[in-house]
Every structure is written in C-alpha cells, then in structure tokens.
Motif scaffolding. Structure first.
Motif, PDB file in Angstrom:
ATOM      1  N   MET A  74       0.822  -1.206   0.000  1.00 21.04           N
ATOM      2  CA  MET A  74       0.000   0.000   0.000  1.00 21.04           C
ATOM      3  C   MET A  74       0.860   1.262   0.000  1.00 21.04           C
ATOM      4  O   MET A  74       0.553   2.244  -0.687  1.00 21.04           O
ATOM      5  N   GLY A  75       1.948   1.248   0.759  1.00 27.17           N
ATOM      6  CA  GLY A  75       2.845   2.398   0.761  1.00 27.17           C
ATOM      7  C   GLY A  75       3.509   2.620  -0.579  1.00 27.17           C
ATOM      8  O   GLY A  75       3.691   3.764  -1.026  1.00 27.17           O
ATOM      9  N   THR A  76       3.874   1.516  -1.252  1.00 25.50           N
ATOM     10  CA  THR A  76       4.485   1.640  -2.581  1.00 25.50           C
ATOM     11  C   THR A  76       3.499   2.212  -3.590  1.00 25.50           C
ATOM     12  O   THR A  76       3.864   3.038  -4.432  1.00 25.50           O
ATOM     13  N   VAL A  77       2.246   1.769  -3.513  1.00 28.58           N
ATOM     14  CA  VAL A  77       1.214   2.301  -4.413  1.00 28.58           C
ATOM     15  C   VAL A  77       1.078   3.808  -4.237  1.00 28.58           C
ATOM     16  O   VAL A  77       1.022   4.572  -5.213  1.00 28.58           O
ATOM     17  N   ASP A  78       1.057   4.263  -2.984  1.00 29.84           N
ATOM     18  CA  ASP A  78       0.898   5.690  -2.730  1.00 29.84           C
ATOM     19  C   ASP A  78       2.108   6.478  -3.202  1.00 29.84           C
ATOM     20  O   ASP A  78       1.979   7.490  -3.904  1.00 29.84           O
ATOM     21  N   ASN A  79       3.309   6.018  -2.833  1.00 30.37           N
ATOM     22  CA  ASN A  79       4.518   6.770  -3.169  1.00 30.37           C
ATOM     23  C   ASN A  79       4.827   6.750  -4.660  1.00 30.37           C
ATOM     24  O   ASN A  79       5.408   7.706  -5.192  1.00 30.37           O
ATOM     25  N   ALA A  80       4.443   5.679  -5.350  1.00 29.41           N
ATOM     26  CA  ALA A  80       4.770   5.567  -6.768  1.00 29.41           C
ATOM     27  C   ALA A  80       3.736   6.249  -7.663  1.00 29.41           C
ATOM     28  O   ALA A  80       4.096   6.912  -8.644  1.00 29.41           O
ATOM     29  N   LEU A  81       2.461   6.108  -7.332  1.00 32.13           N
ATOM     30  CA  LEU A  81       1.420   6.604  -8.231  1.00 32.13           C
ATOM     31  C   LEU A  81       1.003   8.038  -7.952  1.00 32.13           C
ATOM     32  O   LEU A  81       0.609   8.759  -8.880  1.00 32.13           O
ATOM     33  N   ARG A  82       1.049   8.486  -6.694  1.00 32.28           N
ATOM     34  CA  ARG A  82       0.541   9.827  -6.382  1.00 32.28           C
ATOM     35  C   ARG A  82       1.301  10.922  -7.123  1.00 32.28           C
ATOM     36  O   ARG A  82       0.684  11.816  -7.707  1.00 32.28           O
ATOM     37  N   PRO A  83       2.654  10.938  -7.107  1.00 31.35           N
ATOM     38  CA  PRO A  83       3.338  12.001  -7.868  1.00 31.35           C
ATOM     39  C   PRO A  83       3.053  11.940  -9.362  1.00 31.35           C
ATOM     40  O   PRO A  83       3.018  12.964 -10.035  1.00 31.35           O
ATOM     41  N   ILE A  84       2.827  10.713  -9.893  1.00 34.36           N
ATOM     42  CA  ILE A  84       2.595  10.578 -11.333  1.00 34.36           C
ATOM     43  C   ILE A  84       1.181  11.016 -11.702  1.00 34.36           C
ATOM     44  O   ILE A  84       0.976  11.811 -12.633  1.00 34.36           O
TER      45      ILE A  84
END
Length: 394
Positions: free
Chosen positions: A285-295
């Motif tokens: 879940m943390g990876t999803v947030d950190n990877a997709l939110r800036p994009i």
C-alpha cells in the motif's frame, strides 16, 4: 460622459447584487452543482465518444452517458454504503456486548513486559484507569458512529433529492458544455486568454485530483479490505472504506487504520498476522501511494506535493468530503492566478524603459543639465578649460 460612467457603475453593482442573490438562493444546492461539474469534466470524453456514435445527437448522447454514470458510479456507491452501514452497526454491537475487548492489548503487554509494567506503576501510571478510559473511548466512538449512520439513514430523502439534482444538472452540463464554456468566457471581464487559462487549470486539477487521488485511494482501500478479510479480521468492507477515505490524505493515509490494528495483533499474540499486515501496509500500500501519487496527481495537476497535502487537509476540514476535490482545485487556481500576475505585471516592472536608474549610462543621461538649472549658457566640451590650466592661471 459623467452620466454614462454612473450608468455603467450602477449596472455593474446590479450585476453583482443579482449574482450574490442567486448564489445565496441556491446555497443549498451548490455542492450538487459542483459535483455535476466534476462529473461533467470526467465524463466529457465518454460523452463525445457516444455522440460520435449517435451522429451528433447531443440530447440522446447526454442521456446515454448519464445512464452509464448512474450504473457504473452511483449504484456501486449506494450498495457499498449499505454494506458499510451494516458492518459498522455490527461492530458497534460486538463492542457493546463484549465480544471485542479493547483492553486486551493492555493485559498482553502486562504479561509480556512485567518489569516494564512494574516500573510504570512505580512512576504513577494507573493501568486500571487506562483500561477504563480505553473502554469508554471505544464505546463513545461506537455510539458516535452509530448515531451518524442512523442520521444518514434518516436523511435518505434529502440524499436522493441532492442526487437527483446532481444528475439533472449533469445532463445539461454534458449536452451544453461547449456553449456554456464559451458563454462564460465571453461574460467574464478578465480577458479571454486569462479566462481560458484559468478554465484549463480548473479542468486539469479536477481531473488529476479525482482520477489520481480516487484511483490511488480505491486501490489502497481494496488491498486493505482484502487483507483484512484474508487475515480473518472483522468488518473488512468497513475498514476497507475507511482506509479508502483516509488514503486521500497524502503521506499519512491508511496507516491510521492498519498501523494500530497491526500493533493490536502483535500484542495479542497474533504475530504472523501482524507481520503480514505490516508487510502489506508498508510494502504494497505504501508503494502504491509513493509511486502513483506524484505521477497521477502532482504531474497532471502541476502542483508540488506539499501544496496538494495542505490543500487536501484544508479542504477536508472546511468543506468535508467535497473538500478533497475543492481544496486542490482552489490551490491550483491560486497558483495559476499568481503565475498570470507575475508574468504580466512583475515582468513589466523590471523591463519598464521609462524608469531611470536601472542602467548607469541611462541614469547619467537622464540627469538634468546643471547649466539649465542655473540659467547659464551651455558650453561645448571644446570651450571648457582644463582644470589644471585654471589652477595655473590663478
């Protein structure tokens, strides 16, 4: 000329007065209009695709798009809301009946760390009082949640009315969107280039916020809910929705839910389940947030992450759930307005050729002639005697 100026001012005052009166009259329906605007921005590409298939029939294409929105968006949300209500009431009943003991982690901590517990008691920590406060807090939270859910159920008629208004306005926004946009640009007295840029920013931030933030939050909530169900934890739909809502808050998000639950599992002896939940929460879940939110959010919205965070929190606190979109949109318009102001006025100030002093030669040329100030005739450089000769003559 004076009469004409007075008439213009009076007419502008009348326009403002009538506009304020209309906004005040429709204040109870501003949120449905806002959400109709958001949905129109999101589903305009779908409407245009349907319209091409229907050979340009705007009304029929708008009605078809409206039905698609109702089936794909409204119906699932209503069904999900009903499931969340049932699980929330069931969780409250389990806490009240004692099936869920919220003080169990304290008992486990006392058994696992007896020396630490003894030292804490020597320092004046009253564990009995802590257990009592924890139980009361859990009961108060459950009562508040149950009361809120019951009030929502009692306001079903109002919700249906606002939903009907949203869909009704959405139909006209889809059908007449281009004409309404042109009318708005022609009516606003800000200059067409500025207005088009502001509208473009509004559309971009709205799409980025809804598409990016909602997609990220839905993915995180789904992962969290499935994990809760696989681990045998109660009310997976409820906690999945709670994690979805909290995931709108950047950097914090769903950790508010799965973090305490993982700690609870570890303290109650369910170490494997607790470690699995930590791994899923922090790793997936943390990876999803950190990877997709800036994009999906930061790049499309054209705003820094900290602006998105602050505007999301501020909008949530001011406007409620709708503030999750309103906050970033207001921040995006704020940045765009100041960009326009800087480009048009700050640049003009620095490049103004009429202001002396920016360049030394221009400043010297702009200085007045001393001879002109004293009234003496102006002499040429050839007529001026060198200073050294004057000294010698003296």
């Amino acid at each position: 000329m004076l009469l004409r100026s007075f008439e213009n001012r009076a007419f502008i005052a009348l326009v403002l007065l009538v506009t304020v009166a209309l906004v005040w009259t429709l204040s109870g329906f501003l949120l449905p209009v806002f959400w109709a605007t958001v949905l129109a921005i999101l589903f305009t590409p779908l409407f245009q695709w349907v319209r091409r298939g229907m050979r340009g029939h705007n009304s029929l294409a708008a009605l078809t798009t409206l039905l698609i929105v109702f089936v794909l968006v409204i119906v699932p949300l209503v069904v999900l809301g009903g499931a969340v209500t049932q699980e929330a009431l069931g969780l409250y009943n389990r806490v009240v009946s004692g099936d869920i003991n919220v003080t169990e982690p304290l008992h486990t901590a006392e058994q696992l760390l007896p020396e630490l517990t003894q030292r804490a008691e020597e320092l004046g920590v009253d564990f009995d009082r802590i257990r009592e406060n924890a139980a009361q807090a859990a009961l108060a939270v459950g009562q508040g949640l149950a009361t809120r859910l019951l009030s929502v159920g009692q306001q079903t008629l109002q919700f249906v009315l606002l939903l009907a208004v949203t869909l009704y306005v959405l139909f006209f926004f889809l059908r007449d969107g281009d004409r309404l946009t042109d009318t708005l640009i022609r009516a606003l007295p800000l200059g067409d280039p500025r207005e088009r840029r502001l509208l473009t920013k509004f559309v971009a931030v709205t799409r980025a916020t809804v598409k990016g933030t909602f997609v990220i939050s839905a993915v995180q909530g789904a992962i969290g809910g499935v994990t809760f169900a696989l681990l045998g934890l109660g009310s997976p739909v409820l906690w999945g929705v709670v994690m979805t809502v909290l995931s709108f808050i950047p950097a914090i998000g769903a950790t508010i839910v799965w973090g305490p639950v993982a700690l609870y599992l570890l303290l109650t002896g369910q170490v494997v389940e607790g470690l699995i939940l930590i791994g899923v929460g922090a790793g997936i879940m943390g990876t999803v947030d950190n990877a997709l939110r800036p994009i999906l959010v930061g790049r499309d919205a054209g705003m820094p992450d900290y602006v998105i965070l602050l505007s999301t929190l501020g909008g949530l606190g001011t406007f409620g759930v709708s503030g999750l979109v309103i906050g970033p949109v207001v921040a995006g318009l704020f940045l765009t307005v100041w960009e326009l102001f800087t480009e048009e006025f700050a640049t003009a100030d620095t490049d103004d050729p009429d202001v002396p002093g920016d360049d030394p030669e221009e400043a010297a040329a702009a200085e007045p002639d001393p001879a002109a100030l004293t009234g003496a005739p102006k002499t040429s450089p050839d007529d001026e005697a060198p200073t050294s000769d004057v000294v010698l003559d003296l």
